[in-house]
Design a protein around this motif. Structure first.
Motif, PDB file in Angstrom:
ATOM      1  N   GLY A  16      83.265  61.191  56.885  1.00 25.11           N
ATOM      2  CA  GLY A  16      82.271  60.147  57.051  1.00 25.11           C
ATOM      3  C   GLY A  16      82.874  58.786  57.366  1.00 25.11           C
ATOM      4  O   GLY A  16      84.089  58.643  57.536  1.00 25.11           O
ATOM      5  N   SER A  17      81.994  57.797  57.432  1.00 24.53           N
ATOM      6  CA  SER A  17      82.398  56.437  57.808  1.00 24.53           C
ATOM      7  C   SER A  17      81.836  55.425  56.824  1.00 24.53           C
ATOM      8  O   SER A  17      80.797  55.654  56.201  1.00 24.53           O
ATOM      9  N   VAL A  64      96.385  55.297  58.632  1.00 21.04           N
ATOM     10  CA  VAL A  64      95.009  54.965  59.005  1.00 21.04           C
ATOM     11  C   VAL A  64      94.869  54.630  60.485  1.00 21.04           C
ATOM     12  O   VAL A  64      93.760  54.392  60.965  1.00 21.04           O
ATOM     13  N   LYS A  65      95.973  54.625  61.212  1.00 20.35           N
ATOM     14  CA  LYS A  65      95.905  54.314  62.644  1.00 20.35           C
ATOM     15  C   LYS A  65      94.985  55.299  63.361  1.00 20.35           C
ATOM     16  O   LYS A  65      95.070  56.502  63.150  1.00 20.35           O
ATOM     17  N   GLY A  66      94.126  54.765  64.198  1.00 21.43           N
ATOM     18  CA  GLY A  66      93.194  55.600  64.928  1.00 21.43           C
ATOM     19  C   GLY A  66      91.922  55.910  64.167  1.00 21.43           C
ATOM     20  O   GLY A  66      90.954  56.420  64.745  1.00 21.43           O
ATOM     21  N   ARG A  67      91.903  55.613  62.863  1.00 25.19           N
ATOM     22  CA  ARG A  67      90.711  55.874  62.059  1.00 25.19           C
ATOM     23  C   ARG A  67      90.072  54.583  61.546  1.00 25.19           C
ATOM     24  O   ARG A  67      88.851  54.523  61.385  1.00 25.19           O
ATOM     25  N   SER A  85      86.355  58.919  59.922  1.00 26.39           N
ATOM     26  CA  SER A  85      87.104  60.153  59.607  1.00 26.39           C
ATOM     27  C   SER A  85      87.768  60.041  58.249  1.00 26.39           C
ATOM     28  O   SER A  85      88.957  60.358  58.088  1.00 26.39           O
ATOM     29  N   LEU A  86      87.014  59.590  57.277  1.00 23.27           N
ATOM     30  CA  LEU A  86      87.573  59.347  55.956  1.00 23.27           C
ATOM     31  C   LEU A  86      88.030  60.635  55.289  1.00 23.27           C
ATOM     32  O   LEU A  86      87.417  61.703  55.473  1.00 23.27           O
ATOM     33  N   LYS A  87      89.106  60.508  54.529  1.00 17.56           N
ATOM     34  CA  LYS A  87      89.716  61.623  53.832  1.00 17.56           C
ATOM     35  C   LYS A  87      89.713  61.341  52.332  1.00 17.56           C
ATOM     36  O   LYS A  87      89.699  60.172  51.924  1.00 17.56           O
ATOM     37  N   GLN A 117      85.068  49.601  45.453  1.00 14.12           N
ATOM     38  CA  GLN A 117      85.481  51.002  45.323  1.00 14.12           C
ATOM     39  C   GLN A 117      85.018  51.820  46.513  1.00 14.12           C
ATOM     40  O   GLN A 117      83.847  51.762  46.911  1.00 14.12           O
ATOM     41  N   VAL A 118      85.934  52.590  47.066  1.00 12.69           N
ATOM     42  CA  VAL A 118      85.610  53.572  48.097  1.00 12.69           C
ATOM     43  C   VAL A 118      86.012  54.944  47.559  1.00 12.69           C
ATOM     44  O   VAL A 118      87.167  55.142  47.180  1.00 12.69           O
ATOM     45  N   THR A 119      85.065  55.849  47.522  1.00  9.03           N
ATOM     46  CA  THR A 119      85.319  57.201  47.043  1.00  9.03           C
ATOM     47  C   THR A 119      84.936  58.186  48.127  1.00  9.03           C
ATOM     48  O   THR A 119      83.797  58.169  48.610  1.00  9.03           O
ATOM     49  N   VAL A 120      85.906  59.011  48.515  1.00 10.05           N
ATOM     50  CA  VAL A 120      85.669  60.019  49.542  1.00 10.05           C
ATOM     51  C   VAL A 120      85.705  61.378  48.859  1.00 10.05           C
ATOM     52  O   VAL A 120      86.766  61.836  48.420  1.00 10.05           O
ATOM     53  N   SER A 121      84.556  61.998  48.776  1.00 10.40           N
ATOM     54  CA  SER A 121      84.457  63.250  48.031  1.00 10.40           C
ATOM     55  C   SER A 121      83.222  64.017  48.469  1.00 10.40           C
ATOM     56  O   SER A 121      82.196  63.421  48.819  1.00 10.40           O
ATOM     57  N   SER A 122      83.327  65.340  48.419  1.00 14.19           N
ATOM     58  CA  SER A 122      82.176  66.181  48.714  1.00 14.19           C
ATOM     59  C   SER A 122      81.424  66.544  47.436  1.00 14.19           C
ATOM     60  O   SER A 122      80.411  67.235  47.487  1.00 14.19           O
TER      61      SER A 122
END
Length: 122
Positions: A16-17, A64-67, A85-87, A117-122
Motif C-alpha cells: 500500500g501507500s 527506499v529508492k524508487g518507492r 509499495s510499503l513493506k 507512526q507508520v505500521t505496515v501489516s496485513s
C-alpha cells in the motif's frame, strides 16, 4: 518558536501507500536541508530522505529508492514523504526534520517533529 508537526501516519497493508506531511512554523526553510527519518522498535534512527529546500535536490536511503519520494511546497513551507509499495520493514515512527546545512555526509538537523507512526501489516 520553531515547530514541526507530522501527520498522515497509520496502518497500511503491504504494497500500500501513505503520504506523510510536515508543516513548519517559526522557521524559514530557505536554503536549508529538510528530511525524513524513521526509527523502528529496537533499532537506531535512520535517515530516509533528505532534500535541499532551495534547489530541490534529493537523496534517499538505498532501501527506499524508487518507492519513496520527498516533495516540497515552497508556498506552504511544508514537505511530504510519498511512500509506495510499503513493506513490513518500513514500520517505524517517522520524523520530519529541518535546519540542516547539507544532505552530503551525515544528515544533521536542528529541528525535529514529534513523529508519526507508520505500521505496515496485513
Amino acid at each position: 518558536q520553531v515547530q514541526l508537526v507530522e501527520s498522515g501516519g497509520g496502518l497500511v497493508q503491504p504494497g500500500g501507500s501513505l503520504r506523510l506531511s510536515c508543516l513548519t512554523s517559526g522557521f524559514a526553510l530557505g536554503h536549508y536541508a529538510i528530511g525524513w527519518f524513521r526509527q523502528a522498535p529496537g533499532k537506531e534512527r535512520e535517515g530516509v530522505s533528505c532534500m535541499m529546500f532551495g534547489d530541490g535536490s534529493t537523496y534517499y536511503l538505498d532501501s527506499v529508492k524508487g518507492r519513496f519520494a520527498i516533495i516540497r511546497d515552497t508556498v506552504e513551507q511544508a514537505w511530504y514523504l510519498e511512500m509506495a509499495s510499503l513493506k513490513p520493514e518500513d514500520t517505524a515512527v517517522y520524523y520530519c526534520a529541518a535546519g540542516g546545512s547539507s544532505c552530503s555526509g551525515a544528515w544533521e538537523f536542528s529541528y525535529w517533529g514529534p513523529g508519526t507512526q507508520v505500521t505496515v501489516s496485513s
